[in-house]
Design an enzyme around this catalytic site. Structure first.
Site, PDB file in Angstrom:
ATOM      1  N   LYS A   1       3.351   8.482  -4.708  1.00 56.20           N
ATOM      2  CA  LYS A   1       5.027   8.492  -4.981  1.00 56.20           C
ATOM      3  C   LYS A   1       5.554   7.485  -5.935  1.00 56.20           C
ATOM      4  O   LYS A   1       6.262   7.634  -6.664  1.00 56.20           O
ATOM      5  CB  LYS A   1       5.810   8.718  -3.638  1.00 56.20           C
ATOM      6  CG  LYS A   1       5.610   9.511  -2.596  1.00 56.20           C
ATOM      7  CD  LYS A   1       6.024   9.315  -1.370  1.00 56.20           C
ATOM      8  CE  LYS A   1       5.616   8.279  -0.784  1.00 56.20           C
ATOM      9  NZ  LYS A   1       4.259   8.493   0.277  1.00 56.20           N
TER      10      LYS A   1
ATOM     11  N   GLY B   1       3.540   1.107   1.691  1.00 55.68           N
ATOM     12  CA  GLY B   1       2.794   0.293   0.748  1.00 55.68           C
ATOM     13  C   GLY B   1       3.120   1.075  -0.523  1.00 55.68           C
ATOM     14  O   GLY B   1       2.148   2.187  -0.720  1.00 55.68           O
ATOM     15  N   HIS B   2       3.979   0.650  -1.404  1.00 51.81           N
ATOM     16  CA  HIS B   2       4.132   1.331  -2.657  1.00 51.81           C
ATOM     17  C   HIS B   2       3.416   0.614  -3.973  1.00 51.81           C
ATOM     18  O   HIS B   2       3.980  -0.566  -4.252  1.00 51.81           O
ATOM     19  CB  HIS B   2       5.467   1.555  -3.006  1.00 51.81           C
ATOM     20  CG  HIS B   2       6.214   2.626  -1.942  1.00 51.81           C
ATOM     21  ND1 HIS B   2       7.520   2.875  -1.866  1.00 51.81           N
ATOM     22  CD2 HIS B   2       5.493   3.618  -1.291  1.00 51.81           C
ATOM     23  CE1 HIS B   2       7.751   4.049  -0.856  1.00 51.81           C
ATOM     24  NE2 HIS B   2       6.651   4.146  -0.605  1.00 51.81           N
TER      25      HIS B   2
ATOM     26  N   ASP C   1       0.722   8.170   1.000  1.00 54.58           N
ATOM     27  CA  ASP C   1      -0.401   7.442  -0.120  1.00 54.58           C
ATOM     28  C   ASP C   1      -0.485   8.614  -1.000  1.00 54.58           C
ATOM     29  O   ASP C   1      -1.570   8.442  -1.548  1.00 54.58           O
ATOM     30  CB  ASP C   1      -1.558   7.070   0.603  1.00 54.58           C
ATOM     31  CG  ASP C   1      -1.311   6.053   1.644  1.00 54.58           C
ATOM     32  OD1 ASP C   1      -0.531   5.168   1.486  1.00 54.58           O
ATOM     33  OD2 ASP C   1      -1.749   6.281   2.881  1.00 54.58           O
TER      34      ASP C   1
ATOM     35  N   GLN D   1       6.010   7.256   3.435  1.00 46.26           N
ATOM     36  CA  GLN D   1       4.946   8.368   4.121  1.00 46.26           C
ATOM     37  C   GLN D   1       4.972   9.892   3.507  1.00 46.26           C
ATOM     38  O   GLN D   1       5.410  10.078   2.401  1.00 46.26           O
ATOM     39  CB  GLN D   1       5.362   8.164   5.587  1.00 46.26           C
ATOM     40  CG  GLN D   1       5.163   6.870   6.314  1.00 46.26           C
ATOM     41  CD  GLN D   1       6.390   5.812   5.951  1.00 46.26           C
ATOM     42  OE1 GLN D   1       7.327   6.118   6.402  1.00 46.26           O
ATOM     43  NE2 GLN D   1       6.271   4.624   5.549  1.00 46.26           N
TER      44      GLN D   1
HETATM   45  P1  IMP Z   1       3.638   3.650  11.875  1.00 48.68           P
HETATM   46  O1  IMP Z   1       4.400   4.287  10.672  1.00 48.68           O
HETATM   47  O2  IMP Z   1       3.130   2.283  11.422  1.00 48.68           O
HETATM   48  O3  IMP Z   1       4.223   3.863  13.257  1.00 48.68           O
HETATM   49  O4  IMP Z   1       1.990   4.605  11.959  1.00 48.68           O
HETATM   50  C1  IMP Z   1       2.160   5.834  12.078  1.00 48.68           C
HETATM   51  C2  IMP Z   1       1.085   6.523  11.445  1.00 48.68           C
HETATM   52  O5  IMP Z   1       1.692   6.627  10.008  1.00 48.68           O
HETATM   53  C3  IMP Z   1      -0.122   5.870  11.178  1.00 48.68           C
HETATM   54  O6  IMP Z   1      -1.206   7.067  11.112  1.00 48.68           O
HETATM   55  C4  IMP Z   1       0.000   5.237   9.986  1.00 48.68           C
HETATM   56  O7  IMP Z   1      -1.379   4.851   9.281  1.00 48.68           O
HETATM   57  C5  IMP Z   1       0.542   6.194   9.135  1.00 48.68           C
HETATM   58  N1  IMP Z   1       1.455   5.489   7.997  1.00 48.68           N
HETATM   59  C6  IMP Z   1       2.610   4.745   8.163  1.00 48.68           C
HETATM   60  N2  IMP Z   1       3.126   4.417   6.952  1.00 48.68           N
HETATM   61  C7  IMP Z   1       2.304   5.115   5.997  1.00 48.68           C
HETATM   62  C8  IMP Z   1       2.250   4.846   4.515  1.00 48.68           C
HETATM   63  O8  IMP Z   1       3.138   4.412   4.000  1.00 48.68           O
HETATM   64  N3  IMP Z   1       1.146   5.845   3.967  1.00 48.68           N
HETATM   65  C9  IMP Z   1       0.388   6.522   4.801  1.00 48.68           C
HETATM   66  N4  IMP Z   1       0.332   6.390   6.232  1.00 48.68           N
HETATM   67  C10 IMP Z   1       1.113   5.718   6.768  1.00 48.68           C
END
Ligand code: IMP
Length: 420
Positions: free
Chosen positions: A16, A40-41, A13, A219
């Site tokens: 990017k 989520g972009h 977040d 991420q």
């Molecule tokens: P997962 O990727 O859904 O397995 O989640 C694992 C961890 O990564 C959790 O803490 C999510 O909140 C975090 N996470 C996954 N995708 C994002 C993103 O795009 N932005 C911020 N945090 C993310």
């Protein structure tokens, strides 16, 4: 020849997508190499907000071709919905969007497994995942039970692989259920047929021809499966090294690495966060920065800029230059802090620890800088920024020994300051 990696260097977040969107103006290709619809972009263009999950951020430019490499995991149902929404907004993806057939597929079973483990009382380590099935999909890939995009085009083989996948999880599935799943996948795969691309051949050839390529991270580094705050991480590699594996290109062909850092830190989900703010300032930053997840809507935890974590991240990625985002959010704060060291068990360290316990117990040491009150959202030139804002940026540069080449002062494309 020129390729640029744009990578989130914190907990995700970092805005990017905005930086990719701004740079994609001059790019031929935007390639994603890891992650899935957990991302989520958000892009704002002329006041219009578009949230992308799987489709790369270059899609808003007519001439930019967007590609998902083999390292991405694709939820065909979510992707189909995302493409339909884009088409409704007049954004056409045909001949501009491609997927490596090696990419693994996220299935309903993966989302069920993700939710089940997050909701199960016996699970002592809730990650706070997005529940998009990302972890179970990557786990199945490593366990060699996963389904690849290419498998959707061979029905008999797909049925065999699906049966095997359920077997691997000790779950029963009837022939009728398999047939139903295959039927719904077949419908989508017909639509996706033109998206198939041998990404490694294509992208290497385009690089040799001199195309402008952006590798778009999802991420952030501190969520990397190895280098992040394990186990509170995502299930893929989010660092620059992952580009080469995730789209089949040599590290020698990554020419420039832009590290995207927010002007403060934020995190969504569980896990250590040394500079987290639990007070009014944290609330103010969350409100002013609209810090609510674009995939899940969850409020993000907010804290001060952590130069120890940021330097670690820049080192691992080989960051050449910094894009500093959301600077406008800090306007109005009387003072702003930057963490410059950790005290762990009474010892001062400049290293980012490898274990969660140390991170949970660390006490940040801060420097305190004066804030600014001016609204900076309309400023176009670096020199026009308030003195204290420049001082803040230059303190980050000094602490990180890296140039801040892009400063973002608002969500819109044109709220971007480039420094020569
Ligand atoms: P997962 O990727 O859904 O397995 O989640 C694992 C961890 O990564 C959790 O803490 C999510 O909140 C975090 N996470 C996954 N995708 C994002 C993103 O795009 N932005 C911020 N945090 C993310």
């Amino acid at each position: 020849m020129s390729s640029t990696a744009v990578l989130g260097c914190m907990f995700g977040d970092e805005a990017k997508a905005k930086i990719v969107d701004v740079l994609a103006n001059n790019s031929d290709f935007v390639v994603r190499f890891q992650g899935g619809s957990n991302a989520g972009h958000t892009i704002v263009s002329n006041g219009k907000k578009i949230v992308l999950h799987s489709v790369p951020s270059g899609i808003l430019y007519d001439k930019t071709v967007c590609i998902l490499g083999s390292g991405v995991v694709v939820d065909p149902f979510a992707l189909n919905e995302e493409i339909t929404q884009l088409e409704k907004q007049g954004i056409n993806v045909s001949n501009r969007f491609f997927i490596d057939p090696r990419a693994h597929i996220v299935l309903p079973i993966h989302q069920e497994l993700d939710s089940k483990s997050e909701n199960d009382k016996r699970n002592r380590t809730k990650i706070g995942t997005t529940k998009k099935g990302i972890g179970p999909t990557y786990a199945d890939k490593s366990a060699r039970f996963g389904i690849r995009f290419s498998d959707l085009y061979n029905i008999d083989y797909l049925k065999e692989r699906l049966t095997n996948l359920y077997f691997s999880h000790h779950l029963e599935i009837s022939k009728e259920e398999i047939d139903k799943l295959v039927e719904s996948l077949s419908e989508i795969s017909k639509k996706f047929e033109p998206f198939k691309m041998q990404v490694p051949y294509f992208i290497n050839e385009q690089y040799e021809k001199g195309a402008d390529i952006i590798f778009e991270g999802a991420q952030g580094t501190l969520l990397d499966i190895d280098y992040g705050t394990f186990p509170f991480v995502t299930s893929s590699h989010t660092v620059s090294g992952s580009i080469t594996i995730g789209c089949g290109i040599s590290p020698k062909k990554i020419d420039r690495i832009v590290g995207v850092f927010k002007s403060y830190f934020s995190r969504v989900g569980e896990g250590p966060f040394p500079t987290e703010l639990f007070d009014e300032i944290g609330n103010t930053i969350r409100e002013q920065g609209h810090e609510f997840g674009s995939t899940t809507g969850r409020p993000r935890r907010c804290g001060w800029f952590d130069a120890i974590a940021a330097k670690y991240s820049a080192m691992i990625n080989g960051v050449d230059e910094i894009a500093l985002t959301l600077l406008d959010v800090l306007s109005g704060l009387k003072t702003i802090k930057i963490c410059t060291a950790y005290i762990i068990d009474g010892k001062r360290t400049l290293e980012f620890p490898y274990d969660t316990n140390s991170l949970n117990n660390c006490v940040p040491e801060y420097i305190e800088l004066p804030g600014w009150n001016e609204d900076i959202t309309k400023i176009k030139k670096y020199d026009d920024l308030p003195k204290n804002a420049k001082n803040y940026i230059e303190s980050i540069e000094e602490l990180m020994d890296k140039k801040v080449s892009i400063v973002s002062v608002g969500p819109d494309r044109n709220q971007t300051i480039f420094r020569s």
